[in-house]
Design a protein around this motif. Structure first.
Motif, PDB file in Angstrom:
ATOM      1  N   GLN A  14     -79.405  -8.445 -42.974  1.00  0.00           N
ATOM      2  CA  GLN A  14     -79.827  -7.136 -42.472  1.00  0.00           C
ATOM      3  C   GLN A  14     -78.654  -6.371 -41.875  1.00  0.00           C
ATOM      4  O   GLN A  14     -78.555  -5.157 -42.037  1.00  0.00           O
ATOM      5  CB  GLN A  14     -80.919  -7.297 -41.417  1.00  0.00           C
ATOM      6  CG  GLN A  14     -82.245  -7.742 -41.962  1.00  0.00           C
ATOM      7  CD  GLN A  14     -83.213  -8.009 -40.821  1.00  0.00           C
ATOM      8  OE1 GLN A  14     -82.948  -8.826 -39.938  1.00  0.00           O
ATOM      9  NE2 GLN A  14     -84.327  -7.303 -40.834  1.00  0.00           N
ATOM     10  N   THR A  15     -77.796  -7.074 -41.164  1.00  0.00           N
ATOM     11  CA  THR A  15     -76.630  -6.437 -40.558  1.00  0.00           C
ATOM     12  C   THR A  15     -75.703  -5.879 -41.628  1.00  0.00           C
ATOM     13  O   THR A  15     -75.243  -4.731 -41.531  1.00  0.00           O
ATOM     14  CB  THR A  15     -75.880  -7.439 -39.655  1.00  0.00           C
ATOM     15  OG1 THR A  15     -76.773  -7.878 -38.627  1.00  0.00           O
ATOM     16  CG2 THR A  15     -74.641  -6.816 -39.040  1.00  0.00           C
ATOM     17  N   LEU A  16     -75.417  -6.675 -42.646  1.00  0.00           N
ATOM     18  CA  LEU A  16     -74.548  -6.216 -43.738  1.00  0.00           C
ATOM     19  C   LEU A  16     -75.167  -5.030 -44.469  1.00  0.00           C
ATOM     20  O   LEU A  16     -74.491  -4.043 -44.758  1.00  0.00           O
ATOM     21  CB  LEU A  16     -74.264  -7.365 -44.703  1.00  0.00           C
ATOM     22  CG  LEU A  16     -73.398  -8.495 -44.149  1.00  0.00           C
ATOM     23  CD1 LEU A  16     -73.405  -9.682 -45.107  1.00  0.00           C
ATOM     24  CD2 LEU A  16     -71.991  -8.018 -43.861  1.00  0.00           C
ATOM     25  N   HIS A  17     -76.457  -5.120 -44.762  1.00  0.00           N
ATOM     26  CA  HIS A  17     -77.131  -4.043 -45.479  1.00  0.00           C
ATOM     27  C   HIS A  17     -77.156  -2.761 -44.644  1.00  0.00           C
ATOM     28  O   HIS A  17     -76.921  -1.665 -45.158  1.00  0.00           O
ATOM     29  CB  HIS A  17     -78.544  -4.485 -45.865  1.00  0.00           C
ATOM     30  CG  HIS A  17     -79.162  -3.686 -46.948  1.00  0.00           C
ATOM     31  ND1 HIS A  17     -80.354  -4.019 -47.520  1.00  0.00           N
ATOM     32  CD2 HIS A  17     -78.781  -2.565 -47.583  1.00  0.00           C
ATOM     33  CE1 HIS A  17     -80.675  -3.152 -48.448  1.00  0.00           C
ATOM     34  NE2 HIS A  17     -79.732  -2.237 -48.503  1.00  0.00           N
ATOM     35  N   ALA A  18     -77.406  -2.898 -43.347  1.00  0.00           N
ATOM     36  CA  ALA A  18     -77.403  -1.726 -42.459  1.00  0.00           C
ATOM     37  C   ALA A  18     -76.026  -1.078 -42.409  1.00  0.00           C
ATOM     38  O   ALA A  18     -75.906   0.157 -42.396  1.00  0.00           O
ATOM     39  CB  ALA A  18     -77.871  -2.116 -41.058  1.00  0.00           C
ATOM     40  N   SER A  19     -74.979  -1.893 -42.405  1.00  0.00           N
ATOM     41  CA  SER A  19     -73.616  -1.352 -42.401  1.00  0.00           C
ATOM     42  C   SER A  19     -73.345  -0.587 -43.692  1.00  0.00           C
ATOM     43  O   SER A  19     -72.794   0.522 -43.665  1.00  0.00           O
ATOM     44  CB  SER A  19     -72.609  -2.486 -42.226  1.00  0.00           C
ATOM     45  OG  SER A  19     -71.298  -1.981 -42.238  1.00  0.00           O
ATOM     46  N   ALA A 108     -82.750  -3.135 -54.301  1.00  0.00           N
ATOM     47  CA  ALA A 108     -83.723  -4.093 -54.848  1.00  0.00           C
ATOM     48  C   ALA A 108     -83.076  -5.464 -55.034  1.00  0.00           C
ATOM     49  O   ALA A 108     -83.678  -6.496 -54.703  1.00  0.00           O
ATOM     50  CB  ALA A 108     -84.294  -3.574 -56.167  1.00  0.00           C
ATOM     51  N   MET A 109     -81.841  -5.485 -55.535  1.00  0.00           N
ATOM     52  CA  MET A 109     -81.139  -6.760 -55.719  1.00  0.00           C
ATOM     53  C   MET A 109     -80.809  -7.390 -54.369  1.00  0.00           C
ATOM     54  O   MET A 109     -80.968  -8.600 -54.187  1.00  0.00           O
ATOM     55  CB  MET A 109     -79.864  -6.566 -56.542  1.00  0.00           C
ATOM     56  CG  MET A 109     -80.088  -6.059 -57.955  1.00  0.00           C
ATOM     57  SD  MET A 109     -81.160  -7.093 -58.977  1.00  0.00           S
ATOM     58  CE  MET A 109     -80.054  -8.453 -59.348  1.00  0.00           C
ATOM     59  N   ILE A 110     -80.375  -6.596 -53.416  1.00  0.00           N
ATOM     60  CA  ILE A 110     -80.048  -7.101 -52.082  1.00  0.00           C
ATOM     61  C   ILE A 110     -81.291  -7.714 -51.445  1.00  0.00           C
ATOM     62  O   ILE A 110     -81.225  -8.795 -50.837  1.00  0.00           O
ATOM     63  CB  ILE A 110     -79.454  -5.987 -51.202  1.00  0.00           C
ATOM     64  CG1 ILE A 110     -78.099  -5.531 -51.744  1.00  0.00           C
ATOM     65  CG2 ILE A 110     -79.341  -6.443 -49.742  1.00  0.00           C
ATOM     66  CD1 ILE A 110     -77.591  -4.230 -51.162  1.00  0.00           C
ATOM     67  N   ALA A 116     -76.369 -16.256 -50.626  1.00  0.00           N
ATOM     68  CA  ALA A 116     -75.591 -17.250 -51.375  1.00  0.00           C
ATOM     69  C   ALA A 116     -75.739 -17.109 -52.893  1.00  0.00           C
ATOM     70  O   ALA A 116     -75.039 -17.807 -53.638  1.00  0.00           O
ATOM     71  CB  ALA A 116     -75.998 -18.659 -50.948  1.00  0.00           C
ATOM     72  N   ALA A 117     -76.606 -16.206 -53.357  1.00  0.00           N
ATOM     73  CA  ALA A 117     -76.776 -16.019 -54.812  1.00  0.00           C
ATOM     74  C   ALA A 117     -75.431 -15.705 -55.437  1.00  0.00           C
ATOM     75  O   ALA A 117     -74.594 -15.018 -54.834  1.00  0.00           O
ATOM     76  CB  ALA A 117     -77.759 -14.888 -55.085  1.00  0.00           C
ATOM     77  N   GLN A 118     -75.229 -16.214 -56.647  1.00  0.00           N
ATOM     78  CA  GLN A 118     -73.948 -16.005 -57.325  1.00  0.00           C
ATOM     79  C   GLN A 118     -74.142 -15.203 -58.605  1.00  0.00           C
ATOM     80  O   GLN A 118     -75.154 -15.322 -59.286  1.00  0.00           O
ATOM     81  CB  GLN A 118     -73.288 -17.339 -57.649  1.00  0.00           C
ATOM     82  CG  GLN A 118     -72.883 -18.086 -56.408  1.00  0.00           C
ATOM     83  CD  GLN A 118     -72.090 -19.340 -56.704  1.00  0.00           C
ATOM     84  OE1 GLN A 118     -71.924 -19.741 -57.841  1.00  0.00           O
ATOM     85  NE2 GLN A 118     -71.575 -19.945 -55.650  1.00  0.00           N
ATOM     86  N   LEU A 130     -73.561 -12.839 -53.323  1.00  0.00           N
ATOM     87  CA  LEU A 130     -74.101 -11.573 -52.827  1.00  0.00           C
ATOM     88  C   LEU A 130     -73.451 -11.233 -51.490  1.00  0.00           C
ATOM     89  O   LEU A 130     -73.156 -10.073 -51.222  1.00  0.00           O
ATOM     90  CB  LEU A 130     -75.621 -11.642 -52.682  1.00  0.00           C
ATOM     91  CG  LEU A 130     -76.272 -10.366 -52.156  1.00  0.00           C
ATOM     92  CD1 LEU A 130     -76.050  -9.188 -53.111  1.00  0.00           C
ATOM     93  CD2 LEU A 130     -77.758 -10.588 -51.912  1.00  0.00           C
ATOM     94  N   ARG A 131     -73.173 -12.237 -50.658  1.00  0.00           N
ATOM     95  CA  ARG A 131     -72.506 -11.999 -49.373  1.00  0.00           C
ATOM     96  C   ARG A 131     -71.154 -11.308 -49.597  1.00  0.00           C
ATOM     97  O   ARG A 131     -70.841 -10.298 -48.967  1.00  0.00           O
ATOM     98  CB  ARG A 131     -72.299 -13.323 -48.623  1.00  0.00           C
ATOM     99  CG  ARG A 131     -71.557 -13.176 -47.294  1.00  0.00           C
ATOM    100  CD  ARG A 131     -71.350 -14.522 -46.588  1.00  0.00           C
ATOM    101  NE  ARG A 131     -72.617 -15.026 -46.064  1.00  0.00           N
ATOM    102  CZ  ARG A 131     -73.345 -15.997 -46.618  1.00  0.00           C
ATOM    103  NH1 ARG A 131     -72.929 -16.595 -47.719  1.00  0.00           N
ATOM    104  NH2 ARG A 131     -74.473 -16.388 -46.069  1.00  0.00           N
ATOM    105  N   TRP A 132     -70.338 -11.865 -50.498  1.00  0.00           N
ATOM    106  CA  TRP A 132     -69.036 -11.276 -50.790  1.00  0.00           C
ATOM    107  C   TRP A 132     -69.207  -9.858 -51.319  1.00  0.00           C
ATOM    108  O   TRP A 132     -68.467  -8.944 -50.937  1.00  0.00           O
ATOM    109  CB  TRP A 132     -68.263 -12.129 -51.809  1.00  0.00           C
ATOM    110  CG  TRP A 132     -66.920 -11.530 -52.105  1.00  0.00           C
ATOM    111  CD1 TRP A 132     -65.760 -11.789 -51.461  1.00  0.00           C
ATOM    112  CD2 TRP A 132     -66.619 -10.538 -53.094  1.00  0.00           C
ATOM    113  NE1 TRP A 132     -64.736 -11.017 -51.991  1.00  0.00           N
ATOM    114  CE2 TRP A 132     -65.250 -10.234 -52.990  1.00  0.00           C
ATOM    115  CE3 TRP A 132     -67.371  -9.866 -54.053  1.00  0.00           C
ATOM    116  CZ2 TRP A 132     -64.619  -9.307 -53.805  1.00  0.00           C
ATOM    117  CZ3 TRP A 132     -66.744  -8.924 -54.870  1.00  0.00           C
ATOM    118  CH2 TRP A 132     -65.375  -8.660 -54.742  1.00  0.00           C
TER     119      TRP A 132
END
Length: 171
Positions: A14-19, A108-110, A116-118, A130-132
């Motif tokens: 959520q933090t990454l997506h909000a940023s 939608a993908m996020i 950890a999805a690759q 997905l994190r990277w």
């Protein structure tokens, strides 16, 4: 504009997506109040303009979030390696709608995938999580939002990196 998520105490995703959303919204804010000529005006010797940066960001959102993780990206009508250029037949509404669709498809993908999805981008021989990808796209969007800050100031003198918060009593 998206509904803001307060990232201060949210989970990592959520933090990454909000940023990312904060910088995406800044990109759109930089366009507000400008006419079509101003949005298309080349502001550097290479022709960089505000609308071209939005087109590029839409293209890379589709590429990194959707195509890389096996989603269905819409067919591009332009060369993705020349996505900063705006042609006379591309309308402002077309580019803004394209950015909106790219954001929605990326979101939608996020939402669907764990951090950890690759995935594997077709244009690069690497595997990414997905994190990277979220971190990379925060960097990419912030970088271009910064370019847009400068272009906007050169066009009409308006400055600021995000829409001012009003009505909070905190300044």
């Amino acid at each position: 504009m998206t509904t803001p998520v307060t990232p201060y105490t949210a989970a990592e995703k959520q933090t990454l997506h909000a940023s990312l959303d904060r910088h995406r919204d800044a990109v759109l804010w930089k366009l507000e109040g400008l006419d079509d000529e101003q949005l298309r005006r080349p502001m550097t010797p290479t022709g960089t303009n505000l609308l071209g940066l939005v087109k590029h960001l839409a293209s890379v959102e589709y590429g990194w979030f959707v195509e890389t993780f096996g989603g269905e990206a819409e067919p591009l009508w332009f060369d993705p390696y020349d996505d900063l250029r705006i042609t006379p037949d591309e309308s402002t509404d077309q580019i803004l709608a394209f950015y909106g669709r790219a954001r929605a498809a990326a979101d939608a993908m996020i939402t669907e995938l764990p951090l950890a999805a690759q995935g594997r981008p077709s244009w690069h021989d690497i595997t990414v999580s997905l994190r990277w990808t979220l971190v990379h796209m925060i960097e990419e969007t912030a970088r271009h939002a910064g370019h847009m800050d400068i272009l906007r100031e050169l066009i009409d003198g308006r400055t600021g990196d995000h829409r001012p918060v009003t009505g909070t009593g905190t300044g």
